[in-house]
Design a protein around this motif. Structure first.
Motif, PDB file in Angstrom:
ATOM      1  N   ARG A  54       0.819  -1.206   0.000  1.00 17.61           N
ATOM      2  CA  ARG A  54       0.000   0.000   0.000  1.00 17.61           C
ATOM      3  C   ARG A  54       0.857   1.262   0.000  1.00 17.61           C
ATOM      4  O   ARG A  54       0.527   2.254  -0.630  1.00 17.61           O
ATOM      5  CB  ARG A  54      -0.933  -0.031   1.233  1.00 17.61           C
ATOM      6  N   LEU A  55       1.974   1.225   0.721  1.00 20.00           N
ATOM      7  CA  LEU A  55       2.780   2.437   0.919  1.00 20.00           C
ATOM      8  C   LEU A  55       4.057   2.495   0.090  1.00 20.00           C
ATOM      9  O   LEU A  55       4.792   3.469   0.179  1.00 20.00           O
ATOM     10  CB  LEU A  55       3.142   2.576   2.401  1.00 20.00           C
ATOM     11  N   ALA A  56       4.321   1.497  -0.734  1.00 19.92           N
ATOM     12  CA  ALA A  56       5.604   1.408  -1.448  1.00 19.92           C
ATOM     13  C   ALA A  56       5.940   2.660  -2.246  1.00 19.92           C
ATOM     14  O   ALA A  56       7.096   3.072  -2.299  1.00 19.92           O
ATOM     15  CB  ALA A  56       5.607   0.187  -2.362  1.00 19.92           C
ATOM     16  N   HIS A  57       4.960   3.279  -2.865  1.00 20.12           N
ATOM     17  CA  HIS A  57       5.232   4.455  -3.707  1.00 20.12           C
ATOM     18  C   HIS A  57       4.759   5.751  -3.064  1.00 20.12           C
ATOM     19  O   HIS A  57       4.606   6.759  -3.738  1.00 20.12           O
ATOM     20  CB  HIS A  57       4.596   4.261  -5.080  1.00 20.12           C
ATOM     21  N   GLU A  58       4.548   5.702  -1.768  1.00 17.64           N
ATOM     22  CA  GLU A  58       4.110   6.885  -1.021  1.00 17.64           C
ATOM     23  C   GLU A  58       5.327   7.611  -0.458  1.00 17.64           C
ATOM     24  O   GLU A  58       6.286   6.990  -0.019  1.00 17.64           O
ATOM     25  CB  GLU A  58       3.208   6.485   0.148  1.00 17.64           C
ATOM     26  N   GLU A  59       5.228   8.915  -0.433  1.00 14.13           N
ATOM     27  CA  GLU A  59       6.266   9.714   0.190  1.00 14.13           C
ATOM     28  C   GLU A  59       6.010   9.752   1.693  1.00 14.13           C
ATOM     29  O   GLU A  59       4.880   9.961   2.132  1.00 14.13           O
ATOM     30  CB  GLU A  59       6.228  11.128  -0.378  1.00 14.13           C
ATOM     31  N   LEU A  60       7.033   9.505   2.478  1.00 16.56           N
ATOM     32  CA  LEU A  60       6.934   9.649   3.927  1.00 16.56           C
ATOM     33  C   LEU A  60       7.113  11.130   4.234  1.00 16.56           C
ATOM     34  O   LEU A  60       8.184  11.692   3.998  1.00 16.56           O
ATOM     35  CB  LEU A  60       8.004   8.808   4.629  1.00 16.56           C
ATOM     36  N   LEU A  61       6.047  11.766   4.710  1.00 21.25           N
ATOM     37  CA  LEU A  61       6.070  13.215   4.906  1.00 21.25           C
ATOM     38  C   LEU A  61       6.571  13.642   6.277  1.00 21.25           C
ATOM     39  O   LEU A  61       7.216  14.678   6.402  1.00 21.25           O
ATOM     40  CB  LEU A  61       4.664  13.795   4.697  1.00 21.25           C
ATOM     41  N   SER A  62       6.229  12.873   7.299  1.00 19.03           N
ATOM     42  CA  SER A  62       6.641  13.305   8.633  1.00 19.03           C
ATOM     43  C   SER A  62       6.828  12.131   9.577  1.00 19.03           C
ATOM     44  O   SER A  62       6.252  11.065   9.391  1.00 19.03           O
ATOM     45  CB  SER A  62       5.622  14.281   9.232  1.00 19.03           C
ATOM     46  N   HIS A  63       7.650  12.372  10.578  1.00 14.31           N
ATOM     47  CA  HIS A  63       7.898  11.427  11.664  1.00 14.31           C
ATOM     48  C   HIS A  63       7.945  12.255  12.934  1.00 14.31           C
ATOM     49  O   HIS A  63       8.689  13.230  13.014  1.00 14.31           O
ATOM     50  CB  HIS A  63       9.233  10.705  11.449  1.00 14.31           C
ATOM     51  N   ARG A  64       7.107  11.881  13.914  1.00 14.11           N
ATOM     52  CA  ARG A  64       7.054  12.637  15.166  1.00 14.11           C
ATOM     53  C   ARG A  64       7.136  11.697  16.362  1.00 14.11           C
ATOM     54  O   ARG A  64       6.604  10.598  16.326  1.00 14.11           O
ATOM     55  CB  ARG A  64       5.745  13.425  15.269  1.00 14.11           C
ATOM     56  N   MET A  65       7.801  12.173  17.393  1.00 16.80           N
ATOM     57  CA  MET A  65       7.820  11.500  18.686  1.00 16.80           C
ATOM     58  C   MET A  65       6.674  12.110  19.477  1.00 16.80           C
ATOM     59  O   MET A  65       6.623  13.326  19.656  1.00 16.80           O
ATOM     60  CB  MET A  65       9.136  11.762  19.424  1.00 16.80           C
ATOM     61  N   LEU A  66       5.748  11.288  19.949  1.00 18.99           N
ATOM     62  CA  LEU A  66       4.578  11.803  20.654  1.00 18.99           C
ATOM     63  C   LEU A  66       4.755  11.852  22.168  1.00 18.99           C
ATOM     64  O   LEU A  66       3.955  12.486  22.856  1.00 18.99           O
ATOM     65  CB  LEU A  66       3.342  10.962  20.318  1.00 18.99           C
ATOM     66  N   THR A  67       5.773  11.177  22.672  1.00 21.31           N
ATOM     67  CA  THR A  67       6.026  11.182  24.114  1.00 21.31           C
ATOM     68  C   THR A  67       7.494  11.528  24.379  1.00 21.31           C
ATOM     69  O   THR A  67       8.355  11.238  23.545  1.00 21.31           O
ATOM     70  CB  THR A  67       5.707   9.801  24.734  1.00 21.31           C
ATOM     71  N   PRO A  68       7.771  12.157  25.512  1.00 23.00           N
ATOM     72  CA  PRO A  68       9.163  12.527  25.834  1.00 23.00           C
ATOM     73  C   PRO A  68      10.109  11.335  25.906  1.00 23.00           C
ATOM     74  O   PRO A  68      11.301  11.466  25.647  1.00 23.00           O
ATOM     75  CB  PRO A  68       9.055  13.214  27.201  1.00 23.00           C
ATOM     76  N   ASP A  69       9.577  10.152  26.256  1.00 27.30           N
ATOM     77  CA  ASP A  69      10.445   8.974  26.355  1.00 27.30           C
ATOM     78  C   ASP A  69      10.656   8.298  24.993  1.00 27.30           C
ATOM     79  O   ASP A  69      11.288   7.252  24.916  1.00 27.30           O
ATOM     80  CB  ASP A  69       9.898   7.968  27.372  1.00 27.30           C
ATOM     81  N   LEU A  70      10.107   8.849  23.916  1.00 26.46           N
ATOM     82  CA  LEU A  70      10.269   8.399  22.533  1.00 26.46           C
ATOM     83  C   LEU A  70       9.585   7.057  22.246  1.00 26.46           C
ATOM     84  O   LEU A  70       9.785   6.478  21.184  1.00 26.46           O
ATOM     85  CB  LEU A  70      11.752   8.290  22.144  1.00 26.46           C
ATOM     86  N   LEU A  71       8.763   6.572  23.158  1.00 26.49           N
ATOM     87  CA  LEU A  71       8.160   5.257  22.992  1.00 26.49           C
ATOM     88  C   LEU A  71       6.917   5.249  22.112  1.00 26.49           C
ATOM     89  O   LEU A  71       6.531   4.211  21.599  1.00 26.49           O
ATOM     90  CB  LEU A  71       7.841   4.639  24.356  1.00 26.49           C
ATOM     91  N   VAL A  72       6.277   6.393  21.923  1.00 26.01           N
ATOM     92  CA  VAL A  72       5.119   6.482  21.038  1.00 26.01           C
ATOM     93  C   VAL A  72       5.501   7.416  19.895  1.00 26.01           C
ATOM     94  O   VAL A  72       5.912   8.552  20.126  1.00 26.01           O
ATOM     95  CB  VAL A  72       3.853   6.983  21.772  1.00 26.01           C
ATOM     96  N   GLN A  73       5.401   6.885  18.665  1.00 27.98           N
ATOM     97  CA  GLN A  73       5.833   7.649  17.486  1.00 27.98           C
ATOM     98  C   GLN A  73       4.779   7.564  16.395  1.00 27.98           C
ATOM     99  O   GLN A  73       3.996   6.621  16.345  1.00 27.98           O
ATOM    100  CB  GLN A  73       7.161   7.099  16.970  1.00 27.98           C
ATOM    101  N   ARG A  74       4.800   8.561  15.500  1.00 27.77           N
ATOM    102  CA  ARG A  74       3.815   8.599  14.418  1.00 27.77           C
ATOM    103  C   ARG A  74       4.502   9.025  13.113  1.00 27.77           C
ATOM    104  O   ARG A  74       5.368   9.881  13.103  1.00 27.77           O
ATOM    105  CB  ARG A  74       2.709   9.595  14.745  1.00 27.77           C
ATOM    106  N   THR A  75       4.074   8.388  12.031  1.00 32.38           N
ATOM    107  CA  THR A  75       4.493   8.796  10.693  1.00 32.38           C
ATOM    108  C   THR A  75       3.251   9.124   9.878  1.00 32.38           C
ATOM    109  O   THR A  75       2.169   8.601  10.134  1.00 32.38           O
ATOM    110  CB  THR A  75       5.297   7.686   9.977  1.00 32.38           C
ATOM    111  N   GLU A  76       3.428   9.985   8.875  1.00 32.99           N
ATOM    112  CA  GLU A  76       2.348  10.322   7.951  1.00 32.99           C
ATOM    113  C   GLU A  76       2.885  10.240   6.532  1.00 32.99           C
ATOM    114  O   GLU A  76       3.998  10.691   6.250  1.00 32.99           O
ATOM    115  CB  GLU A  76       1.809  11.710   8.245  1.00 32.99           C
ATOM    116  N   PHE A  77       2.076   9.664   5.647  1.00 28.43           N
ATOM    117  CA  PHE A  77       2.453   9.459   4.256  1.00 28.43           C
ATOM    118  C   PHE A  77       1.652  10.387   3.348  1.00 28.43           C
ATOM    119  O   PHE A  77       0.623  10.929   3.741  1.00 28.43           O
ATOM    120  CB  PHE A  77       2.246   7.988   3.869  1.00 28.43           C
TER     121      PHE A  77
END
Length: 188
Positions: free
Chosen positions: A116-139
Motif C-alpha cells: 500500500r505504501l511502497a510508492h508513497e512519500e513519507l512526509l513526517s515522523h514525530r515523537m509523541l512522548t518525551p520517552d520516545l516510545l510512542v511515534q507517528r508517521t504520515e504518508f
C-alpha cells in the motif's frame, strides 16, 4: 551495477540509499542508524526505493559489532510498521521451524502495508512522548501510522487507547482500510 541491471537482475545494495545509485538498485539494506533512530533515509527515499530494515535474528538484543542497534523482533516489527517497510531476517533452517508462525504473522501485517505504501512519500515522523516510545508517521496519501514501543497503553488524541507494543494504521483515503493490533510478547 549497470551490467547487473542491464541483464535484468535484481540488484540489492547493503548500504543506505545514495542519489547516484538510486536508478540502479532495486532495494537497500541497512538504512538504520546509531542511537535514537529517526527515519532520515525513509523521509528522503521512501517512495523511490525499497528500504529493508537491517536483517537480524528474532532474538537479537543490544548492539552489533558495527555499532547498530539490533533489537528483538517486536521492536523491529513495530519499526517496519511505522515506516511502511518490509523486514529482513537472517535465520538458520532450525530457527525457521521455531519461528515460522511468528514470521507468517509479521508478513501478514507488513506485506499488504508495504504494498500500500511502497510508492508513497513519507512526509513526517514525530515523537509523541518525551520517552520516545510512542511515534507517528504520515504518508503523502494521508495514511497515518502510530506505534507504541512501550510496555503500557497510551491514550491517543481521539480518546482511543493504543495497546502496549501496539500499532494503529489510519487510512483516510476513499476505500482505504485502517487497522490496529499489538505484539503478543508472551512474557513468562
Amino acid at each position: 551495477m549497470r551490467v547487473a541491471t542491464n541483464a535484468k537482475l535484481v540488484l540489492g545494495v547493503e548500504a543506505p540509499p545514495q542519489d547516484w545509485n538510486l536508478a540502479l538498485a532495486s532495494y537497500y539494506d541497512e538504512h538504520g542508524g546509531r542511537g535514537i533512530e529517526v527515519p532520515l533515509y525513509s523521509l528522503v527515499y521512501h517512495e523511490c526505493a525499497q528500504l529493508y530494515r537491517q536483517h537480524s535474528s528474532p532474538y537479537n538484543y543490544g548492539m552489533d559489532n558495527y555499532g547498530y542497534v539490533r533489537e528483538p523482533w517486536p521492536s523491529k516489527f513495530l519499526r517496519s510498521v511505522l515506516y511502511g517497510d518490509q523486514s529482513s531476517w537472517t535465520i538458520s533452517n532450525r530457527m525457521y521451524y521455531a519461528w515460522r508462525k511468528t514470521f507468517k504473522a509479521i508478513n501478514d501485517v507488513l506485506s499488504p502495508l508495504q504494498r500500500r505504501l511502497a510508492h508513497e512519500e513519507l512526509l513526517s515522523h514525530r515523537m509523541l512522548t518525551p520517552d520516545l516510545l510512542v511515534q507517528r508517521t504520515e504518508f503523502s496519501s494521508g495514511v497515518e501510522i502510530t506505534v507504541n514501543y512501550g510496555e503500557f497503553p497510551y491514550k491517543l488524541e481521539d480518546g482511543t487507547e493504543l495497546a502496549a507494543y501496539g500499532y494503529r494504521v489510519k487510512d483516510a483515503t476513499p476505500g482505504g482500510r485502517g487497522f490496529s493490533g499489538h505484539v503478543e510478547t508472551n512474557l513468562m
